[in-house]
Write a protein that holds these residues in place. Structure first.
Motif, PDB file in Angstrom:
ATOM      1  N   ASP A 140      -8.313   8.276   3.289  1.00 56.58           N
ATOM      2  CA  ASP A 140      -8.664   7.091   2.495  1.00 56.58           C
ATOM      3  C   ASP A 140      -7.524   6.735   1.543  1.00 56.58           C
ATOM      4  O   ASP A 140      -7.187   5.563   1.373  1.00 56.58           O
ATOM      5  CB  ASP A 140      -9.974   7.376   1.735  1.00 56.58           C
ATOM      6  CG  ASP A 140     -10.570   6.112   1.129  1.00 56.58           C
ATOM      7  OD1 ASP A 140     -10.310   5.017   1.664  1.00 56.58           O
ATOM      8  OD2 ASP A 140     -11.319   6.223   0.138  1.00 56.58           O
ATOM      9  N   ASP A 141      -6.946   7.750   0.933  1.00 55.01           N
ATOM     10  CA  ASP A 141      -5.911   7.595  -0.109  1.00 55.01           C
ATOM     11  C   ASP A 141      -4.534   7.977   0.428  1.00 55.01           C
ATOM     12  O   ASP A 141      -4.165   9.134   0.357  1.00 55.01           O
ATOM     13  CB  ASP A 141      -6.289   8.465  -1.312  1.00 55.01           C
ATOM     14  CG  ASP A 141      -5.359   8.264  -2.502  1.00 55.01           C
ATOM     15  OD1 ASP A 141      -4.545   7.322  -2.469  1.00 55.01           O
ATOM     16  OD2 ASP A 141      -5.443   9.068  -3.451  1.00 55.01           O
ATOM     17  N   ASP A 142      -3.756   7.117   0.859  1.00 58.13           N
ATOM     18  CA  ASP A 142      -4.050   5.724   1.104  1.00 58.13           C
ATOM     19  C   ASP A 142      -3.731   5.415   2.568  1.00 58.13           C
ATOM     20  O   ASP A 142      -3.109   4.404   2.882  1.00 58.13           O
ATOM     21  CB  ASP A 142      -3.235   4.844   0.140  1.00 58.13           C
ATOM     22  CG  ASP A 142      -3.615   3.363   0.235  1.00 58.13           C
ATOM     23  OD1 ASP A 142      -4.711   3.058   0.744  1.00 58.13           O
ATOM     24  OD2 ASP A 142      -2.792   2.521  -0.142  1.00 58.13           O
ATOM     25  N   GLY A 143      -4.203   6.367   3.434  1.00 56.29           N
ATOM     26  CA  GLY A 143      -4.087   6.077   4.857  1.00 56.29           C
ATOM     27  C   GLY A 143      -4.765   4.761   5.187  1.00 56.29           C
ATOM     28  O   GLY A 143      -4.274   3.971   6.012  1.00 56.29           O
TER      29      GLY A 143
ATOM     30  N   GLY B  55       5.989   7.543  -3.312  1.00 51.31           N
ATOM     31  CA  GLY B  55       5.956   8.091  -4.672  1.00 51.31           C
ATOM     32  C   GLY B  55       4.826   7.607  -5.557  1.00 51.31           C
ATOM     33  O   GLY B  55       4.890   7.790  -6.783  1.00 51.31           O
ATOM     34  N   GLU B  56       3.791   7.032  -4.960  1.00 49.98           N
ATOM     35  CA  GLU B  56       2.690   6.522  -5.804  1.00 49.98           C
ATOM     36  C   GLU B  56       2.005   7.641  -6.541  1.00 49.98           C
ATOM     37  O   GLU B  56       1.715   7.551  -7.736  1.00 49.98           O
ATOM     38  CB  GLU B  56       1.687   5.749  -4.939  1.00 49.98           C
ATOM     39  CG  GLU B  56       0.670   4.921  -5.734  1.00 49.98           C
ATOM     40  CD  GLU B  56      -0.633   5.640  -6.083  1.00 49.98           C
ATOM     41  OE1 GLU B  56      -1.461   5.049  -6.789  1.00 49.98           O
ATOM     42  OE2 GLU B  56      -0.821   6.813  -5.686  1.00 49.98           O
ATOM     43  N   GLU B  57       1.750   8.723  -5.817  1.00 50.06           N
ATOM     44  CA  GLU B  57       0.973   9.825  -6.398  1.00 50.06           C
ATOM     45  C   GLU B  57       1.725  10.509  -7.533  1.00 50.06           C
ATOM     46  O   GLU B  57       1.130  11.210  -8.333  1.00 50.06           O
ATOM     47  CB  GLU B  57       0.603  10.853  -5.308  1.00 50.06           C
ATOM     48  CG  GLU B  57      -0.180  10.264  -4.123  1.00 50.06           C
ATOM     49  CD  GLU B  57      -1.644   9.949  -4.448  1.00 50.06           C
ATOM     50  OE1 GLU B  57      -2.035  10.006  -5.628  1.00 50.06           O
ATOM     51  OE2 GLU B  57      -2.385   9.634  -3.496  1.00 50.06           O
ATOM     52  N   HIS B  58       3.027  10.304  -7.602  1.00 47.89           N
ATOM     53  CA  HIS B  58       3.829  10.917  -8.668  1.00 47.89           C
ATOM     54  C   HIS B  58       4.083   9.949  -9.825  1.00 47.89           C
ATOM     55  O   HIS B  58       4.840  10.273 -10.739  1.00 47.89           O
ATOM     56  CB  HIS B  58       5.164  11.415  -8.103  1.00 47.89           C
ATOM     57  CG  HIS B  58       4.998  12.606  -7.199  1.00 47.89           C
ATOM     58  ND1 HIS B  58       5.026  13.902  -7.659  1.00 47.89           N
ATOM     59  CD2 HIS B  58       4.749  12.679  -5.870  1.00 47.89           C
ATOM     60  CE1 HIS B  58       4.816  14.741  -6.642  1.00 47.89           C
ATOM     61  NE2 HIS B  58       4.651  14.022  -5.548  1.00 47.89           N
TER      62      HIS B  58
ATOM     63  N   ILE C  11      -3.354  -2.719  -1.767  1.00 45.52           N
ATOM     64  CA  ILE C  11      -4.522  -2.099  -1.144  1.00 45.52           C
ATOM     65  C   ILE C  11      -4.435  -0.586  -1.310  1.00 45.52           C
ATOM     66  O   ILE C  11      -3.451   0.032  -0.910  1.00 45.52           O
ATOM     67  CB  ILE C  11      -4.562  -2.445   0.365  1.00 45.52           C
ATOM     68  CG1 ILE C  11      -4.507  -3.960   0.573  1.00 45.52           C
ATOM     69  CG2 ILE C  11      -5.810  -1.856   1.006  1.00 45.52           C
ATOM     70  CD1 ILE C  11      -4.344  -4.370   2.032  1.00 45.52           C
ATOM     71  N   ASP C  12      -5.452   0.004  -1.898  1.00 48.66           N
ATOM     72  CA  ASP C  12      -5.464   1.460  -2.084  1.00 48.66           C
ATOM     73  C   ASP C  12      -6.911   1.955  -2.008  1.00 48.66           C
ATOM     74  O   ASP C  12      -7.728   1.606  -2.864  1.00 48.66           O
ATOM     75  CB  ASP C  12      -4.828   1.798  -3.455  1.00 48.66           C
ATOM     76  CG  ASP C  12      -4.428   3.265  -3.576  1.00 48.66           C
ATOM     77  OD1 ASP C  12      -4.760   4.056  -2.685  1.00 48.66           O
ATOM     78  OD2 ASP C  12      -3.776   3.593  -4.590  1.00 48.66           O
ATOM     79  N   MET C  13      -7.210   2.728  -0.979  1.00 48.95           N
ATOM     80  CA  MET C  13      -8.540   3.328  -0.787  1.00 48.95           C
ATOM     81  C   MET C  13      -9.617   2.289  -0.480  1.00 48.95           C
ATOM     82  O   MET C  13     -10.463   1.978  -1.311  1.00 48.95           O
ATOM     83  CB  MET C  13      -8.938   4.158  -2.022  1.00 48.95           C
ATOM     84  CG  MET C  13      -7.989   5.320  -2.277  1.00 48.95           C
ATOM     85  SD  MET C  13      -8.439   6.287  -3.751  1.00 48.95           S
ATOM     86  CE  MET C  13      -9.969   7.027  -3.217  1.00 48.95           C
TER      87      MET C  13
ATOM     88  N   ALA D  50       0.886  -1.174   0.000  1.00 49.30           N
ATOM     89  CA  ALA D  50       0.000   0.000   0.000  1.00 49.30           C
ATOM     90  C   ALA D  50       0.918   1.216   0.000  1.00 49.30           C
ATOM     91  O   ALA D  50       2.004   1.175   0.583  1.00 49.30           O
ATOM     92  CB  ALA D  50      -0.889   0.016   1.243  1.00 49.30           C
ATOM     93  N   HIS D  51       0.491   2.297  -0.642  1.00 53.46           N
ATOM     94  CA  HIS D  51       1.372   3.476  -0.653  1.00 53.46           C
ATOM     95  C   HIS D  51       1.089   4.365   0.556  1.00 53.46           C
ATOM     96  O   HIS D  51      -0.059   4.536   0.955  1.00 53.46           O
ATOM     97  CB  HIS D  51       1.262   4.246  -1.972  1.00 53.46           C
ATOM     98  CG  HIS D  51      -0.003   5.010  -2.224  1.00 53.46           C
ATOM     99  ND1 HIS D  51      -0.166   6.326  -1.837  1.00 53.46           N
ATOM    100  CD2 HIS D  51      -1.152   4.679  -2.847  1.00 53.46           C
ATOM    101  CE1 HIS D  51      -1.366   6.757  -2.229  1.00 53.46           C
ATOM    102  NE2 HIS D  51      -1.984   5.779  -2.826  1.00 53.46           N
ATOM    103  N   TYR D  52       2.161   4.879   1.151  1.00 55.43           N
ATOM    104  CA  TYR D  52       1.971   5.738   2.331  1.00 55.43           C
ATOM    105  C   TYR D  52       2.233   7.214   2.026  1.00 55.43           C
ATOM    106  O   TYR D  52       2.093   8.054   2.904  1.00 55.43           O
ATOM    107  CB  TYR D  52       2.790   5.235   3.524  1.00 55.43           C
ATOM    108  CG  TYR D  52       4.283   5.510   3.507  1.00 55.43           C
ATOM    109  CD1 TYR D  52       5.117   4.844   2.636  1.00 55.43           C
ATOM    110  CD2 TYR D  52       4.850   6.424   4.388  1.00 55.43           C
ATOM    111  CE1 TYR D  52       6.480   5.077   2.622  1.00 55.43           C
ATOM    112  CE2 TYR D  52       6.222   6.665   4.400  1.00 55.43           C
ATOM    113  CZ  TYR D  52       7.027   5.994   3.516  1.00 55.43           C
ATOM    114  OH  TYR D  52       8.384   6.227   3.501  1.00 55.43           O
TER     115      TYR D  52
HETATM  116 ZN   LIG Z   1      -3.826   5.990  -3.809  1.00 54.40          ZN
END
Ligand SMILES: [Zn+2]
Length: 338
Positions: free
Chosen positions: A145-148, A182-185, A210-212, A128-130
């Motif tokens: 949610d994204d992606d807490g 770096g997922e969002e980038h 797992i994401d959202m 999962a991305h943090y």
């Molecule tokens: Zn995400």
């Protein structure tokens, strides 16, 4: 007496057979139940707090969130993986900035590890991305949610495996917990891992990403008792069946395959970190609950998370991982992913 004896013999034959067919020896129910809405809530109120500043890749806030994750692993005596020197996989700025010509500082993936008892060289990666998108115009984007949601799910999954291991029922295969950056980038952290894997990709039998998973979308206004699974049948019929069976046996969510359709214009399959495993031929499944009005807005806040639903979806991810870790054979790749 005789009859009883025959029954007894039959029962022991059956139990041997079931072991051989790959069913794990111990039902995971007790461990599934250690994954609780309360724990997830306590973690998420910290991970998605203003103190973390929106967890922008490479920022101090992201590093603070990372410290929290590592402290949880230390507290639970869950080690960093064999072959690593600490809980970090450094992802250099040069790598993060190469594809989009950005100006991000160095960042880190964070990992923890449960070694398998029988096939330690075979590995399941749960990711999962943090990172999130940080701050804009003085507003903090907490990304609850994204992606807490996925980030705290990993903490609970790792803890459940660790409790099982402490009781002598640890997974037969190894489990790598991977918090990617770096997922969002542009899915950079998972891509970095896939190009610099700590364990050979050939031995990586599956990725669960797992994401959202903390909210519900417009299409499920009336019930949060669902999850979207994406990609489970793209490379492996076995993985699809494992996900279905784990859900039917232990969790009973409605599995929605809407976004699994290859013609779906959202193309979610290509938009989160599992793709960097799937593109390497590793059977991968993405757990997701859809987008909502607060997606990538400063209003993606913790008080909007449905913690009971988050717990059930986390329990499903754990149940799938449990089956993958304990069944006799790794999932066969019998499809080409297209
Ligand atoms: Zn995400």
């Amino acid at each position: 007496m005789k009859k009883l004896l025959i029954l007894f013999m039959l029962a022991s034959t059956l139990s041997c057979t079931s072991q051989k067919s790959g069913v794990s020896d111990v039902p995971p129910t007790n461990y599934i139940n250690t994954i609780s809405a309360t724990d997830l809530k306590n973690h998420l109120y910290i991970v998605a707090s203003d103190e973390m500043g929106g967890r922008e890749t490479g920022s101090l806030g992201q590093k603070k969130a990372g410290d929290y994750l590592i402290n949880q692993y230390k507290k639970n005596k869950i080690p960093f993986p064999k072959g690593a020197t600490d809980y970090y996989q450094k992802v250099p700025a040069a790598f993060l900035n190469a594809t989009r010509n950005e100006n991000l500082p160095d960042s880190e993936n964070i990992w923890a590890y449960i070694e398998g008892s029988e096939k330690p060289n075979e590995l399941i990666v749960i990711s999962a991305h943090y990172d999130h998108v940080g701050m804009k115009d003085g507003e903090i984007y907490n990304g609850a949610d994204d992606d807490g949601s996925g980030t705290v799910a990993l903490l609970e999954i790792a803890q459940a495996f660790k409790i099982a291991k402490n009781e002598g029922h640890g997974p037969k295969r190894s489990v790598l917990i991977l918090h990617v950056t770096g997922e969002e980038h542009g899915l950079h952290g998972s891509r970095y891992y896939s190009e610099n894997p700590l364990f050979p990709l050939a031995n990586t039998i599956s990725n669960i990403n797992i994401d959202m998973i903390g909210r519900r979308d417009e299409l499920h206004k009336d019930s949060s008792n669902y999850v979207y699974l994406i990609g489970s049948d793209y490379l492996s019929s076995d993985l699809f069946n494992i996900c279905e069976e784990a859900n039917n046996k232990y969790v009973n969510l409605f599995i929605d395959y809407k976004f699994n359709e290859k013609t779906d214009p959202n193309r979610f399959y290509y938009r989160s970190d599992h793709y960097n495993f799937a593109k390497n031929g590793i059977p991968s499944v993405f757990l997701f609950n859809g987008v909502h009005a607060d997606y990538h807005k400063p209003t993606d806040e913790v008080d909007k998370i449905e913690f009971d639903a988050l717990a059930k979806r986390t329990q499903l991810a754990f149940s799938i991982a449990w089956e993958l870790a304990n069944r006799e054979n790794r999932p066969v790749v019998d499809k080409n992913g297209n």
